[in-house]
Scaffold this active site. Sequence first.
Site, short mmCIF file in Angstrom:
data_model
loop_
_atom_site.label_atom_id
_atom_site.label_comp_id
_atom_site.label_asym_id
_atom_site.label_seq_id
_atom_site.Cartn_x
_atom_site.Cartn_y
_atom_site.Cartn_z
N GLY A 1 0.84 -1.18 0.00
CA GLY A 1 0.00 0.00 0.00
C GLY A 1 0.88 1.24 0.00
O GLY A 1 2.00 1.21 0.52
N HIS B 1 -4.79 1.43 7.52
CA HIS B 1 -3.44 2.01 7.60
C HIS B 1 -3.30 3.16 6.60
O HIS B 1 -2.77 4.23 6.93
CB HIS B 1 -2.42 0.89 7.32
CG HIS B 1 -0.99 1.32 7.30
ND1 HIS B 1 -0.06 0.87 8.22
CD2 HIS B 1 -0.30 2.15 6.46
CE1 HIS B 1 1.12 1.42 7.95
NE2 HIS B 1 1.02 2.19 6.89
N GLU B 2 -3.79 2.94 5.37
CA GLU B 2 -3.63 3.96 4.33
C GLU B 2 -4.55 5.17 4.56
O GLU B 2 -4.14 6.31 4.33
CB GLU B 2 -3.88 3.35 2.94
CG GLU B 2 -2.96 2.19 2.58
CD GLU B 2 -1.47 2.51 2.71
OE1 GLU B 2 -1.09 3.68 2.56
OE2 GLU B 2 -0.70 1.57 2.99
N GLN C 1 2.89 9.93 1.16
CA GLN C 1 4.17 9.23 1.23
C GLN C 1 5.07 9.54 0.03
O GLN C 1 6.25 9.23 0.05
CB GLN C 1 3.95 7.71 1.31
CG GLN C 1 3.27 7.28 2.61
CD GLN C 1 3.15 5.78 2.69
OE1 GLN C 1 2.17 5.21 2.20
NE2 GLN C 1 4.13 5.12 3.27
N CYS D 1 5.56 -0.01 7.25
CA CYS D 1 5.25 1.22 6.53
C CYS D 1 6.47 1.64 5.73
O CYS D 1 7.56 1.71 6.28
CB CYS D 1 4.84 2.32 7.52
SG CYS D 1 4.38 3.85 6.70
N LEU D 2 6.27 1.92 4.45
CA LEU D 2 7.40 2.30 3.60
C LEU D 2 8.05 3.61 4.06
O LEU D 2 9.19 3.89 3.71
CB LEU D 2 6.95 2.42 2.14
CG LEU D 2 6.49 1.12 1.47
CD1 LEU D 2 5.96 1.40 0.07
CD2 LEU D 2 7.61 0.09 1.43
N HIS E 1 -3.00 7.46 6.90
CA HIS E 1 -1.99 8.33 6.27
C HIS E 1 -2.61 9.63 5.77
O HIS E 1 -1.99 10.69 5.84
CB HIS E 1 -1.34 7.63 5.07
CG HIS E 1 -0.13 6.83 5.41
ND1 HIS E 1 1.01 7.39 5.94
CD2 HIS E 1 0.15 5.50 5.27
CE1 HIS E 1 1.93 6.44 6.12
NE2 HIS E 1 1.43 5.28 5.73
ZN ZN Z 1 2.34 3.46 5.88
#
Ligand code: ZN
Length: 154
Positions: free
Chosen positions: A47, A137-138, A52, A95-96, A141
């Site tokens: 994701g 999660h997204e 991000q 998480c990236l 963000h």
């Molecule tokens: Zn993340």
Amino acid sequence: MGSALEIRSLPDPVLRQVCTPVTDFGEPLATLARQMLDTMYAATGRGLAAPQVGIAQRLFVMDVTWKEGTPAPMILVNPVISGRSDTLVTREEGCLSIPVRTSLVTRPDRVWVSWRGVDGAQQEADFSGFAATCIQHEVDHLDGVLCIDREEQA
Ligand code: ZN
């Protein structure tokens, strides 16, 4: 990966912004979404939300099954979680934007979601299991919330 975008990591302030709704459903949005998918795959994530990659707008991409050999790319624009199950599940989330570490987070196991496609078409569906965790999660963000904020206290 020529079309990969730069992934922002903590403490980049864009990760803490509340993102604004997408209003332009033109070709630039489709291009951005495609680049976000390329960037997510290149980073071996499941994701990726627009903040991000430094864009404070309400969209994210996800593909929760591509690592198992069945790609299913999704683009969710202006997503809204309209319902949550009472059943909770705890999963380890990566998480990236937060390299190296993961977080144990407890969330509803099923969510009902409405969103717009990259063409502006309204869609809705319910998601359970890992997809439900990924969506929550997204969406977090898009509100400047990170999984480390929801981490279980040991
Ligand atoms: Zn993340």
